[in-house]
Motif scaffolding. Sequence first.
Motif, PDB file in Angstrom:
ATOM      1  N   PHE A 212       0.885  -0.759  -0.101  1.00 60.35           N
ATOM      2  CA  PHE A 212       0.171  -0.003   0.279  1.00 60.35           C
ATOM      3  C   PHE A 212       0.732   1.149   0.449  1.00 60.35           C
ATOM      4  N   ASP A 213       0.625   2.235  -0.546  1.00 60.44           N
ATOM      5  CA  ASP A 213       1.053   3.769  -1.348  1.00 60.44           C
ATOM      6  C   ASP A 213       0.034   4.587  -0.783  1.00 60.44           C
ATOM      7  N   ARG A 214       0.750   5.349  -1.312  1.00 64.58           N
ATOM      8  CA  ARG A 214      -0.502   6.758  -1.176  1.00 64.58           C
ATOM      9  C   ARG A 214      -1.768   6.596  -2.020  1.00 64.58           C
ATOM     10  N   HIS A 215      -0.951   6.353  -3.176  1.00 64.20           N
ATOM     11  CA  HIS A 215      -1.450   6.493  -4.548  1.00 64.20           C
ATOM     12  C   HIS A 215      -2.624   5.189  -4.361  1.00 64.20           C
ATOM     13  N   ILE A 216      -2.247   4.189  -4.155  1.00 63.51           N
ATOM     14  CA  ILE A 216      -3.290   2.501  -3.556  1.00 63.51           C
ATOM     15  C   ILE A 216      -4.251   3.080  -2.819  1.00 63.51           C
ATOM     16  N   VAL A 217      -3.638   3.554  -2.019  1.00 65.37           N
ATOM     17  CA  VAL A 217      -5.320   4.170  -0.640  1.00 65.37           C
ATOM     18  C   VAL A 217      -5.687   5.403  -1.367  1.00 65.37           C
ATOM     19  N   SER A 218      -5.887   6.590  -2.203  1.00 64.48           N
ATOM     20  CA  SER A 218      -5.721   7.234  -2.554  1.00 64.48           C
ATOM     21  C   SER A 218      -7.316   6.411  -3.458  1.00 64.48           C
ATOM     22  N   PHE A 219      -6.584   5.554  -4.153  1.00 68.70           N
ATOM     23  CA  PHE A 219      -7.184   4.794  -5.406  1.00 68.70           C
ATOM     24  C   PHE A 219      -8.109   4.076  -5.607  1.00 68.70           C
ATOM     25  N   LEU A 220      -7.594   3.532  -4.072  1.00 71.25           N
ATOM     26  CA  LEU A 220      -8.989   2.640  -3.451  1.00 71.25           C
ATOM     27  C   LEU A 220     -10.435   3.406  -2.962  1.00 71.25           C
ATOM     28  N   SER A 221      -9.532   4.465  -1.948  1.00 78.29           N
ATOM     29  CA  SER A 221     -10.433   5.449  -1.372  1.00 78.29           C
ATOM     30  C   SER A 221     -11.484   5.721  -2.372  1.00 78.29           C
ATOM     31  N   SER A 222     -11.529   6.502  -3.793  1.00 85.90           N
ATOM     32  CA  SER A 222     -11.858   7.158  -4.540  1.00 85.90           C
ATOM     33  C   SER A 222     -13.224   5.783  -5.625  1.00 85.90           C
ATOM     34  N   LYS A 223     -12.513   4.991  -5.795  1.00 80.46           N
ATOM     35  CA  LYS A 223     -13.625   3.771  -6.078  1.00 80.46           C
ATOM     36  C   LYS A 223     -14.431   3.373  -5.531  1.00 80.46           C
TER      37      LYS A 223
ATOM     38  N   ILE B 281     -12.810   0.242   1.455  1.00 72.35           N
ATOM     39  CA  ILE B 281     -11.050   0.969   2.548  1.00 72.35           C
ATOM     40  C   ILE B 281     -11.781   1.585   4.085  1.00 72.35           C
ATOM     41  N   ASP B 282     -12.483   2.876   3.832  1.00 77.66           N
ATOM     42  CA  ASP B 282     -12.489   3.996   4.892  1.00 77.66           C
ATOM     43  C   ASP B 282     -12.694   2.817   6.417  1.00 77.66           C
ATOM     44  N   PRO B 283     -13.491   2.071   5.993  1.00 81.58           N
ATOM     45  CA  PRO B 283     -13.657   1.633   7.708  1.00 81.58           C
ATOM     46  C   PRO B 283     -12.270   1.769   7.896  1.00 81.58           C
TER      47      PRO B 283
ATOM     48  N   MET C 224      -9.580   2.861   7.117  1.00 81.34           N
ATOM     49  CA  MET C 224      -8.626   3.727   7.421  1.00 81.34           C
ATOM     50  C   MET C 224      -7.421   3.919   8.646  1.00 81.34           C
ATOM     51  N   ALA C 225      -8.474   4.065   9.650  1.00 80.86           N
ATOM     52  CA  ALA C 225      -7.287   4.447  11.083  1.00 80.86           C
ATOM     53  C   ALA C 225      -6.899   2.971  11.255  1.00 80.86           C
ATOM     54  N   ASP C 226      -7.076   2.024  10.909  1.00 78.77           N
ATOM     55  CA  ASP C 226      -5.768   0.882  11.089  1.00 78.77           C
ATOM     56  C   ASP C 226      -4.247   1.312   9.718  1.00 78.77           C
ATOM     57  N   ILE C 227      -4.996   1.264   8.766  1.00 74.99           N
ATOM     58  CA  ILE C 227      -3.858   1.776   7.617  1.00 74.99           C
ATOM     59  C   ILE C 227      -3.134   2.926   7.764  1.00 74.99           C
ATOM     60  N   THR C 228      -3.599   3.469   9.161  1.00 72.15           N
ATOM     61  CA  THR C 228      -2.171   4.096   8.823  1.00 72.15           C
ATOM     62  C   THR C 228      -1.978   5.074  10.597  1.00 72.15           C
ATOM     63  N   ALA C 229      -2.635   4.155  11.404  1.00 71.41           N
ATOM     64  CA  ALA C 229      -1.780   4.206  12.538  1.00 71.41           C
ATOM     65  C   ALA C 229      -0.320   3.286  12.704  1.00 71.41           C
ATOM     66  N   SER C 230       0.594   4.524  14.004  1.00 70.63           N
ATOM     67  CA  SER C 230       1.814   4.514  14.303  1.00 70.63           C
ATOM     68  C   SER C 230       1.897   3.043  14.027  1.00 70.63           C
TER      69      SER C 230
ATOM     70  N   ARG D 281      -4.183  -3.366   6.178  1.00 76.90           N
ATOM     71  CA  ARG D 281      -4.110  -3.611   4.805  1.00 76.90           C
ATOM     72  C   ARG D 281      -5.022  -5.131   4.712  1.00 76.90           C
ATOM     73  N   LEU D 282      -4.552  -6.127   5.149  1.00 75.96           N
ATOM     74  CA  LEU D 282      -5.708  -7.444   5.523  1.00 75.96           C
ATOM     75  C   LEU D 282      -7.309  -7.367   5.009  1.00 75.96           C
ATOM     76  N   ARG D 283      -7.656  -6.530   6.040  1.00 80.67           N
ATOM     77  CA  ARG D 283      -9.013  -6.675   6.102  1.00 80.67           C
ATOM     78  C   ARG D 283      -9.362  -5.959   4.696  1.00 80.67           C
ATOM     79  N   VAL D 284      -8.652  -4.768   3.781  1.00 75.67           N
ATOM     80  CA  VAL D 284      -9.124  -4.216   3.207  1.00 75.67           C
ATOM     81  C   VAL D 284      -9.759  -5.175   1.482  1.00 75.67           C
ATOM     82  N   LEU D 285      -8.146  -5.860   1.848  1.00 74.15           N
ATOM     83  CA  LEU D 285      -7.779  -7.173   0.771  1.00 74.15           C
ATOM     84  C   LEU D 285      -8.794  -7.965   0.560  1.00 74.15           C
ATOM     85  N   ALA D 286      -8.993  -8.776   2.228  1.00 70.52           N
ATOM     86  CA  ALA D 286      -9.868  -9.619   2.107  1.00 70.52           C
ATOM     87  C   ALA D 286     -11.251  -9.201   1.847  1.00 70.52           C
ATOM     88  N   THR D 287     -11.701  -8.012   2.069  1.00 67.22           N
ATOM     89  CA  THR D 287     -12.849  -7.305   1.699  1.00 67.22           C
ATOM     90  C   THR D 287     -13.543  -7.681   0.212  1.00 67.22           C
TER      91      THR D 287
END
Length: 697
Positions: free
Chosen positions: A525-536, A541-543, A545-551, A560-566
């Motif tokens: 995942f990078d900014r492009h992939i996350v933005s692309f999925l968020s747009s499409k 993906i948005d549910p 997002m807090a996990d994807i960007t967590a520290s 990442r796993l949950r997005v692709l699995a979904t």
Amino acid sequence: MAEQTTKEIQTEEDNEVENNQPQQSASHDKQIPSEIRFNKNIKIYPYQRLSYLDKGPVKAYSAEGLNRTNNNLFALVCDRRLTPRRIASQKYANMRNLSLVKLVTSGKILWPDPAEEKYCFIYELTISKPLIEPTNKYPAMGRKPEDIIDSVVNPMIDLLTDMANKDLVHGEIWPGNIFYGGGGVGDKVTLGECLCLPASSNLPPLYEPVERALAAPEGKGGGSLSDDIYSFGVTLAVIMRSNTPEKGMTAEEIIQSKIEKGSYTTLLKDDRFSGAILELLRGLLYDDPNQRWTLEDIQAWQDGRRLSPKQSSPRIKAGRPILMEKKKYTRPELLSIDFVNYPVEAAKIIENDDLAQWIDRAIEDKTLKTKLEGVLKEINNLDQGTDFNHRLCVAVGSVLFPEMPVLYKSLRFNPRGFGKYMTYKYLDNGSIQEFTEVLRNYFPSFVIRSQKMHDSSALNSKFDAGRNFIKQTKMNMGLERCLYYFNPECQCLSPIVEKYYPITPEDLVEALEGVCASRLPKDIFDRHIVSFLSSKSKNNIDPYMADITASEPHRNYLGRLRVLATLQRRSRMKPFPSIAKWFLKNIDPLLDRFHDDKKKKLVKKEVERLVYKGDLAKIAELFDSKSIFEEDLGGFYLSMRQYKKLDEEKEKLLQKMEDARTFGRESGAQVASLFGLGIAAIVIVISAYVNFLKDGL
């Protein structure tokens, strides 16, 4: 990141190919196959170029349909930098007009040189050569009106009618894209395709209204039926005229001539027509879209009815010129166009009231002056920081020339064309700082408002949203989100999948599977992939997002796993064992959450079992199960309690031992004291007794 176009095979490709015979390369590169399968029923021949069907950077190749009535096809392989009109292709495919080249299918294809996915369109090859060579900038065919009514005029009017019924704007009506039929000159012509490039990007400026000709080829936007009607008018003028009054002129000079003299005079200054065809030409070539003939007017003309000529309102011309950079201007449109070239000088004549006085005294247009005052008041209330002169020029230009596109620094675009223009620039050279400046400021709204577009509110809202995106640093925001928001047809531009052409979320997962199969990347995942999925695919993906960007690394992993699995589960996609291997390789942050080493080993072993099945949903369910963590946590708490209990017992024993040692020392001291006293007493008694004996003797 800049994508490169398909490497051209240079073997006399630019020569005209007669009788539909494809060009054959002199030698074959062993790395490139002689044929490529498209959807299993179509063959494309990469070595058989059809250069007379090329569309600028988009190259045409011979193709063959298997098990088809018409197996003679050609393929147009798109340039990755230029977004094709995939949405319009649905309307195009529904066209059943024989005067339009027929679309067979379209989709992605793995192109061999360079080895990467590209988008391509497949058409039936029922056309021969175009009416003129595309390189002919100043054509004049000299055809008589009576010779082209049945072969050109009527078929094109019927085609425009059908396209209007399908709400399809063609955007590339000109003789270089109009082809003779199989029988030659006398047959009805066929209009070429319009889908492989952004609308009008391959249309020469001569065939466009001034406002569209001023925009960059990639930034013109979708266009309208009125624009197609104008292009049809120019096409007829070129086919019938015998002279080329614009010969030797640059595109800028042609635009200037159209503004000063009008399109009809610019194109047909030295030719004379009369009767019905003259009426048609004048109706089609009105520069003002409000005066230009509509489709109903054209159909009435076609039916033989004669229309009352519309009174053409001439463009404003000042009684005396205004000076800017030692150049004289009498037309407000030409002045506003040159603002972009001289922003400092333009700002001076605007701010010192020279422009207002010129409008008031030389043009004598109070309405225009009132609009200027309103715009100046509005823009002066906005931020006047860096590059204010450029923004001022755009705002004031929208008053002097309402139809003008946004001309800002090196950018030339109509608001509707902003997205595809930005995509092209991003992929061409990666430098899009000026687009960021456009998004950060409000000046495009002046142009949108001045053009009185039917979707003005929606366009302004779109730029407002882009401004909000660009201000945020979240992973699904910023410039990357703007690319996909303004250009919904854009493929995912992530460097991770740079050899692929993902246009849907499902395509993206397939591409990630391909990437992981060849090498396991550092991240998927990078900014492009996350933005692309968020747009499409916001719901997917948005549910998370807090996990994807967590520290926390384990939350990144799970997000990442949950997005692709979904995506895999909801779209019922095939297994992805290579992506599963990536998750197995990067599983340590998640295993570190377990306290029981045995549990870690069991979980990892279960993941290894699921990897080969490629079932991301099952892997996600494993970690989404509460029982596995509750069991581990319960065992951990039990161990902690046992440890605490043992620790307490240890403390008690140590205390007792400490107490025992203290008691022994005290008791020993007492016993030693008593024992010492006893011995001392005995010694004393013995000493006294000895002394007594001595005294008695």
